[in-house]
Design a protein around this motif. Structure first.
Motif, PDB file in Angstrom:
ATOM      1  N   ASN A   3      -1.957 -13.773  17.408  1.00 45.19           N
ATOM      2  CA  ASN A   3      -1.548 -12.377  17.242  1.00 45.19           C
ATOM      3  C   ASN A   3      -0.904 -11.857  18.523  1.00 45.19           C
ATOM      4  O   ASN A   3      -1.418 -12.077  19.622  1.00 45.19           O
ATOM      5  CB  ASN A   3      -2.761 -11.515  16.859  1.00 45.19           C
ATOM      6  CG  ASN A   3      -2.338 -10.128  16.421  1.00 45.19           C
ATOM      7  OD1 ASN A   3      -1.957  -9.298  17.234  1.00 45.19           O
ATOM      8  ND2 ASN A   3      -2.379  -9.880  15.120  1.00 45.19           N
TER       9      ASN A   3
ATOM     10  N   SER B  56       4.261  -4.909  10.354  1.00 43.26           N
ATOM     11  CA  SER B  56       3.545  -3.813   9.713  1.00 43.26           C
ATOM     12  C   SER B  56       3.252  -4.221   8.288  1.00 43.26           C
ATOM     13  O   SER B  56       3.869  -5.154   7.758  1.00 43.26           O
ATOM     14  CB  SER B  56       4.350  -2.510   9.759  1.00 43.26           C
ATOM     15  OG  SER B  56       5.432  -2.576   8.866  1.00 43.26           O
ATOM     16  N   SER B  58       0.962  -5.931   5.352  1.00 44.09           N
ATOM     17  CA  SER B  58       0.137  -7.146   5.326  1.00 44.09           C
ATOM     18  C   SER B  58       0.681  -8.062   4.241  1.00 44.09           C
ATOM     19  O   SER B  58       1.481  -7.642   3.399  1.00 44.09           O
ATOM     20  CB  SER B  58      -1.336  -6.808   5.069  1.00 44.09           C
ATOM     21  OG  SER B  58      -1.479  -6.106   3.845  1.00 44.09           O
ATOM     22  N   VAL B  71      -4.154 -14.578   5.337  1.00 44.62           N
ATOM     23  CA  VAL B  71      -3.884 -13.139   5.326  1.00 44.62           C
ATOM     24  C   VAL B  71      -3.291 -12.745   6.673  1.00 44.62           C
ATOM     25  O   VAL B  71      -3.905 -12.970   7.723  1.00 44.62           O
ATOM     26  CB  VAL B  71      -5.164 -12.343   5.041  1.00 44.62           C
ATOM     27  CG1 VAL B  71      -4.874 -10.842   5.122  1.00 44.62           C
ATOM     28  CG2 VAL B  71      -5.706 -12.705   3.660  1.00 44.62           C
ATOM     29  N   LEU B  72      -2.094 -12.192   6.632  1.00 44.82           N
ATOM     30  CA  LEU B  72      -1.409 -11.786   7.867  1.00 44.82           C
ATOM     31  C   LEU B  72      -1.517 -10.275   8.047  1.00 44.82           C
ATOM     32  O   LEU B  72      -1.212  -9.507   7.123  1.00 44.82           O
ATOM     33  CB  LEU B  72       0.072 -12.176   7.826  1.00 44.82           C
ATOM     34  CG  LEU B  72       0.427 -13.592   8.291  1.00 44.82           C
ATOM     35  CD1 LEU B  72      -0.173 -14.638   7.375  1.00 44.82           C
ATOM     36  CD2 LEU B  72       1.933 -13.753   8.377  1.00 44.82           C
ATOM     37  N   ARG B  73      -1.924  -9.882   9.232  1.00 50.61           N
ATOM     38  CA  ARG B  73      -2.018  -8.472   9.638  1.00 50.61           C
ATOM     39  C   ARG B  73      -1.015  -8.228  10.762  1.00 50.61           C
ATOM     40  O   ARG B  73      -0.510  -9.191  11.363  1.00 50.61           O
ATOM     41  CB  ARG B  73      -3.427  -8.170  10.147  1.00 50.61           C
ATOM     42  CG  ARG B  73      -4.540  -8.536   9.177  1.00 50.61           C
ATOM     43  CD  ARG B  73      -4.612  -7.580   8.017  1.00 50.61           C
ATOM     44  NE  ARG B  73      -5.730  -7.904   7.132  1.00 50.61           N
ATOM     45  CZ  ARG B  73      -5.849  -7.419   5.899  1.00 50.61           C
ATOM     46  NH1 ARG B  73      -4.926  -6.602   5.401  1.00 50.61           N
ATOM     47  NH2 ARG B  73      -6.878  -7.751   5.140  1.00 50.61           N
ATOM     48  N   PRO B  74      -0.749  -6.967  11.101  1.00 47.91           N
ATOM     49  CA  PRO B  74       0.273  -6.699  12.122  1.00 47.91           C
ATOM     50  C   PRO B  74       0.031  -7.458  13.431  1.00 47.91           C
ATOM     51  O   PRO B  74      -1.077  -7.445  13.966  1.00 47.91           O
ATOM     52  CB  PRO B  74       0.181  -5.185  12.304  1.00 47.91           C
ATOM     53  CG  PRO B  74      -0.175  -4.691  10.935  1.00 47.91           C
ATOM     54  CD  PRO B  74      -1.179  -5.719  10.431  1.00 47.91           C
ATOM     55  N   ASP B  76       0.268 -10.754  13.672  1.00 46.94           N
ATOM     56  CA  ASP B  76       0.011 -12.167  13.384  1.00 46.94           C
ATOM     57  C   ASP B  76       1.326 -12.934  13.311  1.00 46.94           C
ATOM     58  O   ASP B  76       2.278 -12.501  12.652  1.00 46.94           O
ATOM     59  CB  ASP B  76      -0.735 -12.334  12.061  1.00 46.94           C
ATOM     60  CG  ASP B  76      -2.204 -11.964  12.158  1.00 46.94           C
ATOM     61  OD1 ASP B  76      -2.762 -11.971  13.270  1.00 46.94           O
ATOM     62  OD2 ASP B  76      -2.804 -11.684  11.091  1.00 46.94           O
ATOM     63  N   THR B  91       2.468  -9.159  -0.941  1.00 45.63           N
ATOM     64  CA  THR B  91       2.674  -8.270   0.215  1.00 45.63           C
ATOM     65  C   THR B  91       2.073  -6.914  -0.152  1.00 45.63           C
ATOM     66  O   THR B  91       1.896  -6.591  -1.330  1.00 45.63           O
ATOM     67  CB  THR B  91       4.164  -8.116   0.588  1.00 45.63           C
ATOM     68  OG1 THR B  91       4.905  -7.651  -0.561  1.00 45.63           O
ATOM     69  CG2 THR B  91       4.746  -9.442   1.050  1.00 45.63           C
ATOM     70  N   ASP B  92       1.767  -6.182   0.860  1.00 46.29           N
ATOM     71  CA  ASP B  92       1.094  -4.885   0.726  1.00 46.29           C
ATOM     72  C   ASP B  92       1.834  -3.984  -0.267  1.00 46.29           C
ATOM     73  O   ASP B  92       3.012  -3.689  -0.069  1.00 46.29           O
ATOM     74  CB  ASP B  92       1.052  -4.235   2.113  1.00 46.29           C
ATOM     75  CG  ASP B  92       0.037  -3.108   2.199  1.00 46.29           C
ATOM     76  OD1 ASP B  92      -0.137  -2.376   1.204  1.00 46.29           O
ATOM     77  OD2 ASP B  92      -0.589  -2.975   3.267  1.00 46.29           O
ATOM     78  N   THR B  97       6.062  -3.795   4.341  1.00 47.31           N
ATOM     79  CA  THR B  97       5.727  -4.912   5.214  1.00 47.31           C
ATOM     80  C   THR B  97       6.995  -5.323   5.950  1.00 47.31           C
ATOM     81  O   THR B  97       8.024  -5.595   5.330  1.00 47.31           O
ATOM     82  CB  THR B  97       5.156  -6.087   4.403  1.00 47.31           C
ATOM     83  OG1 THR B  97       3.888  -5.691   3.862  1.00 47.31           O
ATOM     84  CG2 THR B  97       4.952  -7.322   5.267  1.00 47.31           C
TER      85      THR B  97
END
Lengths: 108, 108
Positions: A3, B56, B58, B71-74, B76, B91-92, B97
């Motif tokens: 990250n 931005s 997910s 799972v990708l978060r901001p 990552d 995607t969110d 995203t």
């Protein structure tokens, strides 16, 4: 999976440069700043182009051919062409400033 | 100067791909997603490496050789090597995203 925003050391006496991807054609790096600036009177004059985005924090980026620094906020990006002299006037002293920078040579 | 997070259209019927920098050696692009996924049963099998970061929103990124999506978060980021089959499971749906993707060939 890693990250861009963690781990960020609580104290950053100096800027941290971390190479994320490097080939013979480009170098992608993460830069962490915490209030640092380019030393007074010093300008960067790079042989390569640099595409740069600021992802957190904020910074003042000054070009030698412009009177005032540009203020960068999260998401702001721009291309710094090779040999366009520039300096970082300031970075946010209150929180880490995270940059992504992509350096690459001009195409001959 | 432009910003990766604006302007983002309020409705995104399809994903938006915007090339930010392209040379003969790489292509840097911004991808905007809003709930889209790779069509069922479809896998990406790319000739180039792809370094990708989610900035931005997910997403769920699935590799064919892994049982569950990551799972990708901001912030990552990861490298998707050429020909490693993958798909975006989701995607969110609630917010845009934003991805940055750097595509480049392997060095022969």
């Amino acid at each position: 999976m890693a990250n861009l925003f963690a781990p960020i050391p609580p104290e950053l006496p100096e800027e941290i440069f971390e190479v994320l991807v490097q080939t013979k054609n480009f170098r992608l790096e993460r830069i962490l700043s915490a209030g640092q600036a380019t030393p007074p009177g010093t300008w960067y004059d790079q042989d390569t182009h640099e595409w740069v985005v600021l992802l957190s924090g904020s910074a003042g980026l000054r070009f030698a051919d412009e009177p005032e620094p540009r203020v960068l906020r999260p998401g702001d990006y721009l291309l710094i062409p090779a040999h366009r002299r520039h300096r970082v006037e300031w970075t946010d002293p209150a929180r880490p400033t995270v940059w992504l920078a992509l350096h690459y040579p001009g195409e001959g």
